[in-house]
Design a protein around this motif. Structure first.
Motif, mmCIF file in Angstrom:
data_model
loop_
_atom_site.group_PDB
_atom_site.id
_atom_site.type_symbol
_atom_site.label_atom_id
_atom_site.label_comp_id
_atom_site.label_asym_id
_atom_site.label_seq_id
_atom_site.Cartn_x
_atom_site.Cartn_y
_atom_site.Cartn_z
ATOM 1 N N TYR A 1 -11.862 3.841 6.493
ATOM 2 C CA TYR A 1 -12.168 4.631 5.410
ATOM 3 C C TYR A 1 -12.252 3.502 4.427
ATOM 4 C CZ TYR A 1 -12.238 8.106 1.998
ATOM 5 O OH TYR A 1 -12.492 9.045 0.835
ATOM 6 N N VAL A 2 -13.052 3.124 3.794
ATOM 7 C CA VAL A 2 -13.436 2.099 2.843
ATOM 8 C C VAL A 2 -13.585 2.449 1.336
ATOM 9 C CG1 VAL A 2 -14.679 -0.005 2.542
ATOM 10 C CG2 VAL A 2 -14.646 1.107 4.547
ATOM 11 N N CYS A 3 -12.721 2.020 0.460
ATOM 12 C CA CYS A 3 -12.539 2.441 -1.081
ATOM 13 C C CYS A 3 -13.104 1.082 -1.751
ATOM 14 C CB CYS A 3 -11.265 2.774 -1.348
ATOM 15 S SG CYS A 3 -10.750 4.120 -0.308
ATOM 16 N N PRO A 4 -13.420 1.220 -3.141
ATOM 17 C CA PRO A 4 -14.002 0.134 -3.889
ATOM 18 C C PRO A 4 -12.827 -0.857 -4.085
ATOM 19 C CG PRO A 4 -14.843 2.222 -4.650
ATOM 20 C CD PRO A 4 -14.116 2.639 -3.707
ATOM 21 N N ASN A 5 -11.462 -0.598 -4.352
ATOM 22 C CA ASN A 5 -10.456 -1.327 -4.624
ATOM 23 C C ASN A 5 -9.041 -0.790 -4.212
ATOM 24 O OD1 ASN A 5 -9.463 0.633 -6.772
ATOM 25 N ND2 ASN A 5 -11.225 0.108 -7.656
ATOM 26 N N ASN A 6 -8.055 -1.670 -4.218
ATOM 27 C CA ASN A 6 -6.742 -1.390 -3.677
ATOM 28 C C ASN A 6 -6.036 -0.180 -4.218
ATOM 29 O OD1 ASN A 6 -6.996 -3.875 -2.268
ATOM 30 N ND2 ASN A 6 -5.552 -5.050 -3.197
ATOM 31 N N GLN A 7 -6.336 -0.117 -5.628
ATOM 32 C CA GLN A 7 -5.780 1.057 -6.368
ATOM 33 C C GLN A 7 -6.323 2.524 -5.773
ATOM 34 O OE1 GLN A 7 -7.306 3.626 -8.598
ATOM 35 N NE2 GLN A 7 -5.516 4.682 -8.579
ATOM 36 N N LEU A 8 -7.577 2.584 -5.286
ATOM 37 C CA LEU A 8 -8.193 3.464 -4.772
ATOM 38 C C LEU A 8 -7.599 3.788 -3.106
ATOM 39 C CD1 LEU A 8 -11.595 3.807 -6.443
ATOM 40 C CD2 LEU A 8 -9.671 5.109 -6.969
ATOM 41 N N VAL A 9 -7.402 2.603 -2.599
ATOM 42 C CA VAL A 9 -6.936 2.587 -1.206
ATOM 43 C C VAL A 9 -5.473 3.456 -1.151
ATOM 44 C CG1 VAL A 9 -5.914 1.217 0.707
ATOM 45 C CG2 VAL A 9 -8.319 0.649 -0.406
ATOM 46 N N ASN A 10 -4.726 2.862 -1.983
ATOM 47 C CA ASN A 10 -3.505 3.568 -2.183
ATOM 48 C C ASN A 10 -3.456 4.827 -2.436
ATOM 49 O OD1 ASN A 10 -2.206 1.089 -1.323
ATOM 50 N ND2 ASN A 10 -2.267 0.258 -3.512
ATOM 51 N N GLN A 11 -4.384 5.149 -3.529
ATOM 52 C CA GLN A 11 -4.611 6.702 -3.999
ATOM 53 C C GLN A 11 -5.100 7.719 -2.759
ATOM 54 O OE1 GLN A 11 -6.559 7.590 -7.696
ATOM 55 N NE2 GLN A 11 -8.251 8.830 -6.407
ATOM 56 N N VAL A 12 -5.835 6.926 -1.949
ATOM 57 C CA VAL A 12 -6.415 8.005 -0.689
ATOM 58 C C VAL A 12 -5.421 7.881 0.210
ATOM 59 C CG1 VAL A 12 -8.014 7.886 1.161
ATOM 60 C CG2 VAL A 12 -8.915 7.191 -1.192
ATOM 61 N N ALA A 13 -4.451 6.971 0.387
ATOM 62 C CA ALA A 13 -3.653 7.081 1.435
ATOM 63 C C ALA A 13 -2.466 7.979 1.034
ATOM 64 C CB ALA A 13 -2.985 5.766 1.517
ATOM 65 N N GLU A 14 -1.905 8.205 -0.202
ATOM 66 C CA GLU A 14 -1.060 9.030 -0.600
ATOM 67 C C GLU A 14 -1.778 10.445 -0.546
ATOM 68 O OE1 GLU A 14 1.510 9.779 -4.704
ATOM 69 O OE2 GLU A 14 0.029 8.278 -4.745
ATOM 70 N N GLY B 1 -1.746 15.959 5.042
ATOM 71 C CA GLY B 1 -0.940 15.894 6.384
ATOM 72 C C GLY B 1 -1.407 15.095 7.215
ATOM 73 N N ILE B 2 -2.321 13.888 6.599
ATOM 74 C CA ILE B 2 -3.087 13.153 7.634
ATOM 75 C C ILE B 2 -2.497 11.623 7.504
ATOM 76 C CG2 ILE B 2 -5.275 12.154 8.333
ATOM 77 C CD1 ILE B 2 -6.795 14.444 7.163
ATOM 78 N N SER B 3 -1.990 11.262 8.411
ATOM 79 C CA SER B 3 -1.282 9.812 8.398
ATOM 80 C C SER B 3 -2.192 8.917 8.794
ATOM 81 C CB SER B 3 -0.273 9.869 9.593
ATOM 82 O OG SER B 3 0.447 8.455 9.645
#
Length: 441
Positions: free
Chosen positions: A83-96, A103-105
């Motif tokens: 799953y690809v996001c524009p930047n690191n901030q959004l990577v962490n947001q999607v993961a959270e 409930g998806i790890s």
């Protein structure tokens, strides 16, 4: 003797919705009706398509659609999904969001691939967890994800710059002074005297700030050898070397854009198909709020044909929140704007200001400080997470360009101000808009 046992994913489901309903860790009942309809449309008409685009308005929940599709393919078919996001901030947001809400790890990958956690890599390689990373981790020749089965690109309408950077070179008057003036001297032979004088002068007028033009393409060949030699000598042992090495031998297939302070070189369409990381996967999914009908998505991604999925009018979302826009430029002078922005920001614990460029970010920040605003956050403080900003009692975040996908819902931030519309993110887009009258796109 005790044995370590691994829990195997249950595969006794036929749709992403069935899979999600069986998830005991989820905090929501399930996808909304229109989200579920979009998932059904994908399963019925696009499951085996090479390129699929999913269009839903900003704020309508594209993330849950992408995550459920990705998790379904990973668990049901043991596919490696990224799953690809524009930047690191959004990577962490999607993961959270994936972990705490759905409930998806998932497993995040940011920074240098040399620093990736071995356990995280093992989870991805064994299809035990969906990977979440940024565009820069995909669009480079040494990507760790060259063997991915499915790529899911979020916010693709704002990704052109992230993708093109792999094949783009930006030479700045101040950061690359020697090379800038060397190239300008060479280009003097083929550009107009007025354009040469404009770029040579260090004085900046209001007209200069918006000026952008294209080096005559047919005449670039006459100075090709000189341009290559000058750039070759300069970029050794610099961050510019990699992108230059990708376009050097195809310079005549690139456009050279000129502005007051920059010389920007890139191909119109990024050659993404030359990257195995992009070309190898069996499916690429593009999620966007604005796909458009003029081929902009295809041009940005370097793909000729994409199957598009969007809701029918009767299934469209009628209410996804309410927004109130104010355009003070119609009534107030420049100094009054900053006073109004400062006073508005003080009415809320947290405010967000979006503008066009880093230069404007600095200018706005300075003006707000003069007006008494104290806690100002810029991209350096927010590049990985908004958590600090979300918890401050009086803060203003000032960001440039298209920070699409930021999820500041509820009471996290209730004041958004736009200072000039961030309609372009690089000189190619600026040229298209200002010289080719493509603003409607």
């Amino acid at each position: 003797m005790a044995f370590n046992t691994r829990n195997k994913d249950n595969k006794n489901f036929n749709t992403p919705q069935e899979m999600f309903k069986d998830n005991k860790k989820r905090k929501i009942e399930g996808p909304l009706a229109y989200q579920s309809k979009m998932i059904d449309m994908y399963m019925q008409t696009a499951f085996d398509s090479k390129n699929v685009a999913i269009e839903l308005p900003t704020g309508s929940g594209k993330t849950i659609i992408g995550l459920l599709i990705g998790e379904f393919r990973r668990r049901k078919y043991k596919e490696k999904v990224v799953y690809v996001c524009p930047n690191n901030q959004l990577v962490n947001q999607v993961a959270e969001t994936a972990e705490k809400k759905y409930g998806i790890s998932v497993t995040t990958f940011t920074g240098s691939k040399m620093e990736y956690n071995p356990q995280d890599k093992s989870k991805y390689l064994q299809s035990a967890s969906m990977a979440v990373t940024n565009y820069s981790s995909i669009f480079n020749v040494n990507s760790y994800f060259s063997d991915a089965d499915v790529l899911i690109f979020d916010d693709t309408h704002s990704a052109d710059g992230y993708i093109a950077n792999n094949w783009a070179l930006n030479i700045n008057r101040y950061n690359d002074k020697d090379l800038f003036y060397q190239l300008l001297s060479t280009m003097k032979l083929i550009i107009s005297e007025s354009d040469y004088d404009r770029m040579l002068s260090e004085t900046i007028t209001e007209e200069d700030k918006n000026w952008c033009d294209l080096l005559p393409v047919l005449q670039l060949k006459t100075i090709e050898a000189s341009v290559k030699s000058q750039i070759d000598n300069y970029v050794q042992n610099t961050d510019m070397y990699y992108s230059w090495s990708k376009i050097r031998n195809n310079l005549l297939a690139c456009n050279v854009y000129l502005s007051k302070n920059d010389i920007y070189i890139r191909p119109i369409i990024p050659p993404t198909q030359s990257l195995e990381t992009f070309s190898n996967p069996k499916q690429r999914i593009y999620m966007s709020a604005t796909l458009g009908n003029s081929g902009e998505l295809e041009r940005s991604m370097g793909v000729s044909k994409i199957k598009r999925l969007n809701l029918n009018k009767e299934d469209s979302i009628t209410t996804i929140g309410r927004r109130y826009f104010v355009f003070p430029g119609a009534s107030f002078n420049e100094e009054s704007k900053f006073k109004i922005m400062a006073e508005l920001s003080m009415t809320q614990p947290r405010s967000l200001i979006l503008t066009e460029s880093d230069e404007q970010v600095r200018n706005i920040s300075e003006k707000l400080i003069e007006q008494g605003v104290q806690n100002i956050y810029q991209k350096e403080q927010l590049k990985n997470s908004f958590s600090e900003f979300e918890n401050v009692s009086n803060g203003v975040a000032v960001l440039a360009n298209r920070f699409d996908g930021i999820d500041l819902d509820g009471d996290k931030c209730r004041m958004l101000m736009l200072y000039n519309l961030p309609t372009t993110v690089n000189y190619q887009e600026k040229f298209f808009k200002s010289k080719l009258a493509t603003g409607i796109l």
